[in-house]
Design a protein around this motif. Structure first.
Motif, PDB file in Angstrom:
ATOM      1  N   ALA A   1       0.827  -1.205   0.000  1.00 13.29           N
ATOM      2  CA  ALA A   1       0.000   0.000   0.000  1.00 13.29           C
ATOM      3  C   ALA A   1       0.863   1.257   0.000  1.00 13.29           C
ATOM      4  O   ALA A   1       0.569   2.231  -0.708  1.00 13.29           O
ATOM      5  CB  ALA A   1      -0.929   0.000   1.216  1.00 13.29           C
ATOM      6  N   TRP A   2       1.912   1.253   0.787  1.00 14.14           N
ATOM      7  CA  TRP A   2       2.835   2.386   0.841  1.00 14.14           C
ATOM      8  C   TRP A   2       3.404   2.702  -0.540  1.00 14.14           C
ATOM      9  O   TRP A   2       3.392   3.853  -0.986  1.00 14.14           O
ATOM     10  CB  TRP A   2       3.954   2.048   1.826  1.00 14.14           C
ATOM     11  CG  TRP A   2       5.055   3.060   1.965  1.00 14.14           C
ATOM     12  CD1 TRP A   2       5.028   4.391   1.599  1.00 14.14           C
ATOM     13  CD2 TRP A   2       6.359   2.836   2.513  1.00 14.14           C
ATOM     14  NE1 TRP A   2       6.234   4.991   1.891  1.00 14.14           N
ATOM     15  CE2 TRP A   2       7.067   4.065   2.448  1.00 14.14           C
ATOM     16  CE3 TRP A   2       6.991   1.717   3.054  1.00 14.14           C
ATOM     17  CZ2 TRP A   2       8.381   4.195   2.905  1.00 14.14           C
ATOM     18  CZ3 TRP A   2       8.294   1.844   3.512  1.00 14.14           C
ATOM     19  CH2 TRP A   2       8.980   3.074   3.443  1.00 14.14           C
ATOM     20  N   HIS A   3       3.839   1.665  -1.242  1.00 10.52           N
ATOM     21  CA  HIS A   3       4.566   1.897  -2.491  1.00 10.52           C
ATOM     22  C   HIS A   3       3.714   1.815  -3.752  1.00 10.52           C
ATOM     23  O   HIS A   3       4.097   2.358  -4.788  1.00 10.52           O
ATOM     24  CB  HIS A   3       5.718   0.903  -2.604  1.00 10.52           C
ATOM     25  CG  HIS A   3       6.793   1.106  -1.590  1.00 10.52           C
ATOM     26  ND1 HIS A   3       7.507   2.277  -1.487  1.00 10.52           N
ATOM     27  CD2 HIS A   3       7.266   0.280  -0.606  1.00 10.52           C
ATOM     28  CE1 HIS A   3       8.392   2.173  -0.502  1.00 10.52           C
ATOM     29  NE2 HIS A   3       8.257   0.989   0.048  1.00 10.52           N
ATOM     30  N   CYS A   4       2.574   1.106  -3.707  1.00 10.30           N
ATOM     31  CA  CYS A   4       1.798   0.878  -4.932  1.00 10.30           C
ATOM     32  C   CYS A   4       0.526   1.700  -5.022  1.00 10.30           C
ATOM     33  O   CYS A   4      -0.030   1.822  -6.116  1.00 10.30           O
ATOM     34  CB  CYS A   4       1.454  -0.605  -5.079  1.00 10.30           C
ATOM     35  SG  CYS A   4       2.880  -1.660  -5.359  1.00 10.30           S
ATOM     36  N   ILE A   5       0.029   2.240  -3.891  1.00 10.94           N
ATOM     37  CA  ILE A   5      -1.154   3.104  -4.023  1.00 10.94           C
ATOM     38  C   ILE A   5      -0.790   4.384  -4.789  1.00 10.94           C
ATOM     39  O   ILE A   5      -1.510   4.704  -5.750  1.00 10.94           O
ATOM     40  CB  ILE A   5      -1.766   3.404  -2.632  1.00 10.94           C
ATOM     41  CG1 ILE A   5      -2.221   2.086  -1.950  1.00 10.94           C
ATOM     42  CG2 ILE A   5      -2.936   4.384  -2.766  1.00 10.94           C
ATOM     43  CD1 ILE A   5      -3.258   1.313  -2.740  1.00 10.94           C
TER      44      ILE A   5
ATOM     45  N   PHE B   1     -10.080   0.696  -2.713  1.00 13.76           N
ATOM     46  CA  PHE B   1     -10.256  -0.426  -3.631  1.00 13.76           C
ATOM     47  C   PHE B   1      -9.297  -1.565  -3.299  1.00 13.76           C
ATOM     48  O   PHE B   1      -9.682  -2.739  -3.276  1.00 13.76           O
ATOM     49  CB  PHE B   1     -10.034   0.042  -5.073  1.00 13.76           C
ATOM     50  CG  PHE B   1     -10.146  -1.052  -6.097  1.00 13.76           C
ATOM     51  CD1 PHE B   1     -11.383  -1.461  -6.556  1.00 13.76           C
ATOM     52  CD2 PHE B   1      -9.002  -1.688  -6.585  1.00 13.76           C
ATOM     53  CE1 PHE B   1     -11.487  -2.486  -7.499  1.00 13.76           C
ATOM     54  CE2 PHE B   1      -9.097  -2.703  -7.516  1.00 13.76           C
ATOM     55  CZ  PHE B   1     -10.348  -3.111  -7.977  1.00 13.76           C
ATOM     56  N   PHE B   2      -8.041  -1.224  -3.043  1.00  9.19           N
ATOM     57  CA  PHE B   2      -7.042  -2.243  -2.720  1.00  9.19           C
ATOM     58  C   PHE B   2      -7.434  -3.033  -1.476  1.00  9.19           C
ATOM     59  O   PHE B   2      -7.383  -4.266  -1.468  1.00  9.19           O
ATOM     60  CB  PHE B   2      -5.679  -1.575  -2.517  1.00  9.19           C
ATOM     61  CG  PHE B   2      -4.595  -2.518  -2.048  1.00  9.19           C
ATOM     62  CD1 PHE B   2      -3.987  -3.393  -2.937  1.00  9.19           C
ATOM     63  CD2 PHE B   2      -4.182  -2.517  -0.721  1.00  9.19           C
ATOM     64  CE1 PHE B   2      -2.996  -4.269  -2.516  1.00  9.19           C
ATOM     65  CE2 PHE B   2      -3.188  -3.385  -0.286  1.00  9.19           C
ATOM     66  CZ  PHE B   2      -2.596  -4.260  -1.181  1.00  9.19           C
TER      67      PHE B   2
ATOM     68  N   ASN C   1       0.106  -0.612  10.235  1.00 11.45           N
ATOM     69  CA  ASN C   1       1.284  -1.387   9.882  1.00 11.45           C
ATOM     70  C   ASN C   1       2.219  -0.650   8.919  1.00 11.45           C
ATOM     71  O   ASN C   1       3.409  -0.960   8.874  1.00 11.45           O
ATOM     72  CB  ASN C   1       0.870  -2.746   9.324  1.00 11.45           C
ATOM     73  CG  ASN C   1       0.510  -3.723  10.417  1.00 11.45           C
ATOM     74  OD1 ASN C   1       1.338  -4.470  10.902  1.00 11.45           O
ATOM     75  ND2 ASN C   1      -0.762  -3.685  10.838  1.00 11.45           N
ATOM     76  N   ILE C   2       1.701   0.329   8.180  1.00 12.34           N
ATOM     77  CA  ILE C   2       2.607   1.171   7.394  1.00 12.34           C
ATOM     78  C   ILE C   2       3.509   1.947   8.346  1.00 12.34           C
ATOM     79  O   ILE C   2       4.713   2.092   8.101  1.00 12.34           O
ATOM     80  CB  ILE C   2       1.832   2.126   6.472  1.00 12.34           C
ATOM     81  CG1 ILE C   2       1.039   1.350   5.427  1.00 12.34           C
ATOM     82  CG2 ILE C   2       2.812   3.077   5.754  1.00 12.34           C
ATOM     83  CD1 ILE C   2       0.175   2.219   4.537  1.00 12.34           C
TER      84      ILE C   2
END
Length: 221
Positions: free
Chosen positions: A129-133, A157-158, A172-173
């Motif tokens: 999520a950190w890198h791909c959102i 959505f993810f 967790n990020i």
């Protein structure tokens, strides 16, 4: 890592290279080749769409369902700051667009498993999520080709596609941020790679900026 790759391939996970062996002359490992292109910035168009995120979420779901059955025996990790527990899986350890291989609009592989290590499913999801959102300041998301106003829709959505709450991923990020900051400060200054390279090129400041932005945006303690 070799045992993990062999386990994944024997278990039907199609996104990881297979371990072939070690070349006796060069003493180098040999892995099967995954044809395609990695997602460098600006990202390929598919990664900027919900279709790309859906493929990533479903790949992760499949990976987690398979790897939870993997039991490393006597494994020694690159760093000794993570131990296996009953709640752990073996994470990829460096999962982001730069290690995802695309063939046109189709996700076909995940490479560079060198830093696989014990961790949790939520940490895996948080790193993606950190890198791909990407859950980063607007300047950074724009560099990837993602408009800042699209971030929330992509994040929603993810999480829906995988089946996890946004709140848990956000928590967790922050854990991942703190871990990366600590590793650069602890291991990078001692010359341990790749954290020494990360430190030298200014990644410490980048992660701190990302962490502050995330905490402010979502009112995290």
């Amino acid at each position: 890592m070799h045992e993990l790759l062999q386990f994944l391939n024997h278990s039907g996970f199609e996104y990881a290279p297979d371990f072939i062996g070690v070349d006796e002359k060069s003493n180098r490992e040999c892995l099967s080749y995954i044809d395609g292109e990695v997602a460098l910035r600006p990202w390929p168009s598919v990664l900027r769409t919900l279709s790309g995120l859906e493929q990533i979420a479903r790949m992760l779901k499949q990976y987690h369902q398979i790897v939870v059955k993997f039991e490393p025996i006597g494994a020694k990790w690159h760093l000794a700051d993570r131990d296996t527990t009953d709640s752990c899986i073996i994470r990829h350890g460096d999962i982001g667009p730069w290690n995802m291989v695309w063939m046109g609009d189709r996700l076909v592989g995940v490479i560079d498993w060198d830093f696989a290590e014990p961790g949790t499913i939520l940490e895996d999801l948080a790193q993606v999520a950190w890198h791909c959102i990407p859950l980063k300041p607007p300047r950074r998301s724009t560099e990837a080709g993602v408009a800042s106003e699209d971030i929330e829709e992509r994040f929603d959505f993810f999480c829906r596609t995988y089946g996890v709450s946004k709140e848990l991923v956000l928590q967790n990020i922050s854990i991942i941020h703190d871990q990366e900051i600590d590793r650069m400060k602890t291991h990078g200054v001692k010359g341990v790679e790749p954290w020494a390279t990360f430190l030298e090129r200014g990644d410490l400041e980048v992660v701190i900026e990302d962490s502050l932005w995330l905490r402010q945006r979502y009112n995290l303690v």
